[in-house]
Design an enzyme around this catalytic site. Structure first.
Site, PDB file in Angstrom:
ATOM      1  N   THR A   1      35.442  44.614  40.366  1.00  0.00           N
ATOM      2  CA  THR A   1      35.544  45.922  41.017  1.00  0.00           C
ATOM      3  C   THR A   1      35.074  45.770  42.458  1.00  0.00           C
ATOM      4  O   THR A   1      34.081  45.103  42.729  1.00  0.00           O
ATOM      5  CB  THR A   1      34.681  46.969  40.287  1.00  0.00           C
ATOM      6  OG1 THR A   1      35.164  47.123  38.946  1.00  0.00           O
ATOM      7  CG2 THR A   1      34.739  48.310  40.992  1.00  0.00           C
TER       8      THR A   1
ATOM      9  N   ARG B   1      36.240  52.221  33.086  1.00  0.00           N
ATOM     10  CA  ARG B   1      37.201  51.421  32.331  1.00  0.00           C
ATOM     11  C   ARG B   1      37.242  51.828  30.869  1.00  0.00           C
ATOM     12  O   ARG B   1      38.318  51.949  30.265  1.00  0.00           O
ATOM     13  CB  ARG B   1      36.851  49.937  32.482  1.00  0.00           C
ATOM     14  CG  ARG B   1      36.871  49.460  33.934  1.00  0.00           C
ATOM     15  CD  ARG B   1      36.150  48.132  34.109  1.00  0.00           C
ATOM     16  NE  ARG B   1      36.804  47.079  33.354  1.00  0.00           N
ATOM     17  CZ  ARG B   1      36.270  45.859  33.182  1.00  0.00           C
ATOM     18  NH1 ARG B   1      35.065  45.593  33.688  1.00  0.00           N
ATOM     19  NH2 ARG B   1      36.915  44.952  32.502  1.00  0.00           N
TER      20      ARG B   1
ATOM     21  N   LEU C   1      28.295  46.870  40.622  1.00  0.00           N
ATOM     22  CA  LEU C   1      29.717  46.990  40.332  1.00  0.00           C
ATOM     23  C   LEU C   1      30.124  45.778  39.506  1.00  0.00           C
ATOM     24  O   LEU C   1      29.562  44.694  39.665  1.00  0.00           O
ATOM     25  CB  LEU C   1      30.537  47.040  41.622  1.00  0.00           C
ATOM     26  CG  LEU C   1      30.296  48.228  42.561  1.00  0.00           C
ATOM     27  CD1 LEU C   1      31.088  48.048  43.851  1.00  0.00           C
ATOM     28  CD2 LEU C   1      30.671  49.545  41.893  1.00  0.00           C
ATOM     29  N   ASP C   2      31.109  45.943  38.636  1.00  0.00           N
ATOM     30  CA  ASP C   2      31.602  44.813  37.868  1.00  0.00           C
ATOM     31  C   ASP C   2      32.135  43.736  38.805  1.00  0.00           C
ATOM     32  O   ASP C   2      32.540  44.012  39.941  1.00  0.00           O
ATOM     33  CB  ASP C   2      32.731  45.256  36.926  1.00  0.00           C
ATOM     34  CG  ASP C   2      32.252  46.256  35.883  1.00  0.00           C
ATOM     35  OD1 ASP C   2      31.047  46.244  35.575  1.00  0.00           O
ATOM     36  OD2 ASP C   2      33.089  47.028  35.386  1.00  0.00           O
ATOM     37  N   LYS C   3      32.180  42.522  38.322  1.00  0.00           N
ATOM     38  CA  LYS C   3      32.619  41.375  39.120  1.00  0.00           C
ATOM     39  C   LYS C   3      33.931  41.646  39.850  1.00  0.00           C
ATOM     40  O   LYS C   3      34.072  41.344  41.042  1.00  0.00           O
ATOM     41  CB  LYS C   3      32.769  40.155  38.212  1.00  0.00           C
ATOM     42  CG  LYS C   3      33.379  38.933  38.891  1.00  0.00           C
ATOM     43  CD  LYS C   3      33.636  37.811  37.894  1.00  0.00           C
ATOM     44  CE  LYS C   3      34.377  36.660  38.546  1.00  0.00           C
ATOM     45  NZ  LYS C   3      34.719  35.591  37.580  1.00  0.00           N
TER      46      LYS C   3
END
Length: 315
Positions: A140, A235, A136-138
């Site tokens: 998220t 996104r 997961l993105d930082k």
């Protein structure tokens, strides 16, 4: 201690491929050049012989992998805060908080989820990326699955490639989305800003499904399901539709404060400095027992407060 120590048997899907190509199919998290280097160093045997990278393999051929660890000074155990939702001898299922980077990279050499996993279970150093099979993105939040054995890791990577792992998200968009839909638009590196992704005609296939759960005056609460897992996929796709995620510092454009909103809501929007995106539910078959599993992580407090304020302002 080995990073990989395993025996593989060539199946119909990999039969007829070059050895390095077949290994890339079994170990997709490693580059072909890395795999070729392992073959040249004698870390991989084919039918008990040291092969060349370009030799072809066929059904029934046996590969023996005996690969030592690489030196990574940043892969050190560290105590890191995150919630464990489930664990057994094969798996961890974790709830990643906002601000936590998944694995070390440039600018984030420590303090990552990977470092925290090694602190909990040092045996994970034997696995690729300490058992992490997706990320997961930082900024998220939400559910992630981590393998604890090589067998589980291989099965989960295969399940991801076959799209057998169901990933469901909750997000808040800027703008009122009229209806849900499927976004089928390829994604690749932005041609100018290489740190960003964008919809590109020659990009990798990317499919996102979403429905509208709730509409507000100037925002929407949506449920999203990923069919593919490209970098920043949700996104990028929502920004492409011109409904970027609220708080997205990369794809959201200039901060937009709708007219006529309450002072409380305006303050929450201004202070929300991350994309409003949460990995709500993860469903998959257990990689060893095949038991159906599904795990949920409750919305984080910052998103809950924002949704409550949007509802209050809409009433």
């Amino acid at each position: 201690m080995k990073i990989i120590q395993q025996q593989l048997t060539i199946n119909e899907q990999t039969s007829g491929l070059r050895l390095d190509q077949a290994l890339c199919a079994f170990l997709p998290e490693y580059s072909r050049s890395k795999i070729q280097d392992w073959i040249k160093q004698g870390f991989i045997q084919l039918n008990e012989n040291i092969p060349k990278p370009k030799v072809k393999v066929y059904v029934g051929d046996v590969l023996q992998l005996d690969i030592p660890p690489t030196t990574k000074t940043y892969d050190k155990p560290e105590q890191v805060e995150f919630e464990i939702l489930f664990q057994d001898e094969h798996l961890f299922v974790v709830n990643k908080p906002a601000g936590l980077v998944v694995h070390p990279a440039a600018g984030h050499a420590s303090g990552t989820l990977l470092n925290g996993l090694l602190y909990i279970d040092p045996v994970l150093e034997q696995l690729p990326r300490a058992g992490i099979v997706h990320r997961l993105d930082k900024d998220t939040t939400g559910v992630m699955v981590v393998s604890r054995t090589l067998e589980a890791h291989t099965a989960l990577v295969d399940a991801l490639q076959l799209r057998d792992i169901k990933r469901e998200y909750v997000a808040i968009t800027q703008g009122v989305v009229t209806a849900g839909r499927t976004i089928d638009e390829p994604i690749g590196r932005h041609p100018v800003d290489r740190k960003r992704m964008s919809v590109q005609e020659n990009g990798k296939d990317a499919v996102t499904h979403f429905t509208v759960r709730e509409k507000f005056k100037s925002h929407s609460l949506i449920d999203v399901r990923l069919e593919t897992g490209r970098t920043h996929q949700i996104r990028v796709h929502m920004a492409h539709l011109r409904y970027p995620l609220l708080g997205d510092q990369v794809y959201g454009g200039r901060l937009a404060i709708p007219k006529g909103i309450s002072a409380q809501l305006e303050q929450l929007i201004r202070n929300f400095k991350r994309q409003a995106l949460h990995a709500f539910r993860l469903s998959f078959a257990h990689p060893i027992t095949a038991e159906p599993l599904s795990f949920e992580a409750q919305l984080p407090e910052d998103m809950t407060q924002l949704i409550d304020a949007l509802r209050k302002d809409d009433s």
